[in-house]
Design a protein around this motif. Structure first.
Motif, short mmCIF file in Angstrom:
data_model
loop_
_atom_site.label_atom_id
_atom_site.label_comp_id
_atom_site.label_asym_id
_atom_site.label_seq_id
_atom_site.Cartn_x
_atom_site.Cartn_y
_atom_site.Cartn_z
N ASP A 1 0.85 -1.19 0.00
CA ASP A 1 0.00 0.00 0.00
C ASP A 1 0.89 1.23 0.00
OD1 ASP A 1 0.60 0.75 2.71
OD2 ASP A 1 -1.08 -0.41 3.45
N ILE A 2 0.32 2.37 -0.46
CA ILE A 2 1.14 3.56 -0.66
C ILE A 2 0.30 4.82 -0.48
CG2 ILE A 2 0.79 3.64 -3.17
CD1 ILE A 2 3.84 4.34 -3.36
N SER A 3 0.95 5.87 -0.01
CA SER A 3 0.36 7.21 0.05
C SER A 3 1.47 8.19 -0.34
CB SER A 3 -0.15 7.53 1.46
OG SER A 3 0.93 7.77 2.33
N ALA A 4 1.18 9.46 -0.31
CA ALA A 4 2.20 10.46 -0.61
C ALA A 4 3.29 10.47 0.46
CB ALA A 4 1.56 11.83 -0.74
N ALA A 5 2.98 9.99 1.65
CA ALA A 5 3.93 10.06 2.76
C ALA A 5 4.69 8.78 3.04
CB ALA A 5 3.19 10.49 4.03
N GLY A 6 4.21 7.63 2.54
CA GLY A 6 4.90 6.39 2.86
C GLY A 6 4.26 5.17 2.23
N ALA A 7 4.79 4.00 2.60
CA ALA A 7 4.31 2.75 2.00
C ALA A 7 4.53 1.59 2.94
CB ALA A 7 5.03 2.49 0.68
N LYS A 8 3.74 0.54 2.70
CA LYS A 8 3.97 -0.75 3.37
C LYS A 8 4.60 -1.66 2.33
CE LYS A 8 0.41 -3.22 4.54
NZ LYS A 8 -0.74 -3.79 5.27
N LEU A 9 5.70 -2.30 2.70
CA LEU A 9 6.45 -3.15 1.80
C LEU A 9 6.41 -4.59 2.28
CD1 LEU A 9 9.63 -0.89 1.61
CD2 LEU A 9 7.60 -0.80 0.15
N GLU A 10 6.44 -5.50 1.32
CA GLU A 10 6.58 -6.91 1.63
C GLU A 10 7.94 -7.36 1.14
OE1 GLU A 10 3.73 -10.75 1.44
OE2 GLU A 10 4.06 -9.75 -0.48
#
Length: 119
Positions: free
Chosen positions: A42-51
């Motif tokens: 998942d992603i936003s302008a401020a950050g992301a969740k990575l696998e």
């Protein structure tokens, strides 16, 4: 008489994240010579969740190449749980026009591996 407190989830992010399943690459180390492929969940302008495999030790700061978006992010690792990691974006670089020598490996990876246009 006992009261049961409901556990409530409190969203701490400034912006909601959009779910994605996008291939990416983490680059770090001297001249960004160390790398590992991962998936942006998942992603936003401020950050992301990575696998990324829990066997891969992530440094506190790294560069994340988002192949589909043509963007490299300079990030700070915020958390790590198993195969998931949270990253906060410090800077965003458009790879099509990137000319910073220190980020050349990020652009080279994108040119070689970008969807539909790779080397």
């Amino acid at each position: 008489m006992s009261e049961r407190l409901a556990t409530q989830y409190v969203e701490r992010r400034e912006e909601p994240r959009a779910p994605v399943c996008a291939p990416a690459r983490i680059l770090h180390g001297d001249r960004l010579a160390l790398w590992a492929d991962c998936t942006i969940k998942d992603i936003s302008a401020a950050g992301a969740k990575l696998e990324i495999s829990h066997f891969y030790k992530l440094p506190p700061r790294f560069v994340l190449v988002h192949f589909q978006a043509g963007v490299a992010f300079e990030v700070i690792l915020k958390w790590r749980r198993g195969d998931l990691a949270g990253a906060s974006f410090e800077r965003r670089h458009v790879l099509e026009t990137l000319d910073e020598p220190r980020l050349a490996p990020a652009r080279e990876a994108w040119v070689a591996l970008r969807p539909g246009l790779g080397g």
